[in-house]
Design an enzyme around this catalytic site. Sequence first.
Site: not given
Length: 383
Positions: A252, A322, A355
């Site tokens: 991330s 995501d 995610h």
Amino acid sequence: MPVGYLISVAVIAAGTLCALAPPRRPRPLAELSFRCGLLLNEAPVLGGYFLLASTLLVFAQRDIGSPGAWAVVGAAALTGAGLVAIARRGLRAAPVLERALAEGLGPDGRAAAGAGPEGRPRHRRRLARALFAPVFPRRRDVERIPNLRYGDAGRRNLLDVYRHRSRPAGGPVLIHLHGGGYRQGRKNTQALPLLYRLASRGWVCVSANYRLRPAARHPDHLVDLKQVIAWVRAHGPGYGADPSRLVVAGSSAGGHMAALAALTPNDPVFQPGFEEADTAVTAAVCLNGYFGPYYGHGAASSPAAHVRADAPPFLIVHGDRDTVVPATEARRFAGTLRAASAASVVHAELPGAQHAFDLFPSARFEAVVDAVEVFADRVLKGR
């Protein structure tokens, strides 16, 4: 009506729905859905076991006698089918990654992704993960040396070193940075299966904290990562590392930072006070990474603004579901890299992945770790 059973089924059903079809708008609903579905999306077997145990218990207690109770049993069956669908999507990550490796590295990359170091098929281990879903990825042959200081920012400038207990010398290095939107997170929480796997293979792995918002802002975080790289170059050999073979990775926001570091080697602007340190890296690995501009800092703060012809090889892995960082961002960044860089760019979109898929040692992330291992092996061999 067995109320406890109803509540149990409703909770698992809600998590299953969030994993299967997470909404992208409005933003608060997308965030809630992401959090509710994260565990079941990576470890659906846990939900299945809970449903099975709850159903067997309610039948053993003879609480199924009304139409409403049978309706809850039907809902449990539908939820179970949804969990099976989630598990099947997780197992599809391996062939997707194999195709991406073949495209980015050549046919031998795909072949190697299907077998372990001793030539044994890896799909059996992935299936075992899908069935038993352990949530604790530590390995007995790896030792963790915690809380080594690399800078002056207190606990935000601490790192952990993972190495094989036999303490071999000359191992390649992986540095990993956690995610959290530059606002939260800490070392020793993300990508642990990756760190432990590589350390068990003789790598020296480093997981580091870095300064967070609002106390820090761009490029403070990047400066911290550069300091970690400089620390590895100076102190890594004492832990068995070969700093000339160094891969930087992140999840991330950590992926954003890793990409920036890989694309700005030895840039004195991002190395205040240690301008002479060598901060070049051999390759970069970005897991569910963010590739846009930093909060209010314009395009120059995005990795795409620093793409160059001599960029190192990249492995970019993203989930096609995501809802925090859309897969289109990773796709666009990979295309920009391929257009400019002479090095290999491997890009894979994992079916059904949300995610933060690297939080759990799931079948999906096992396949990702396999791919990282193959990618790193090919890059370090100069192939």
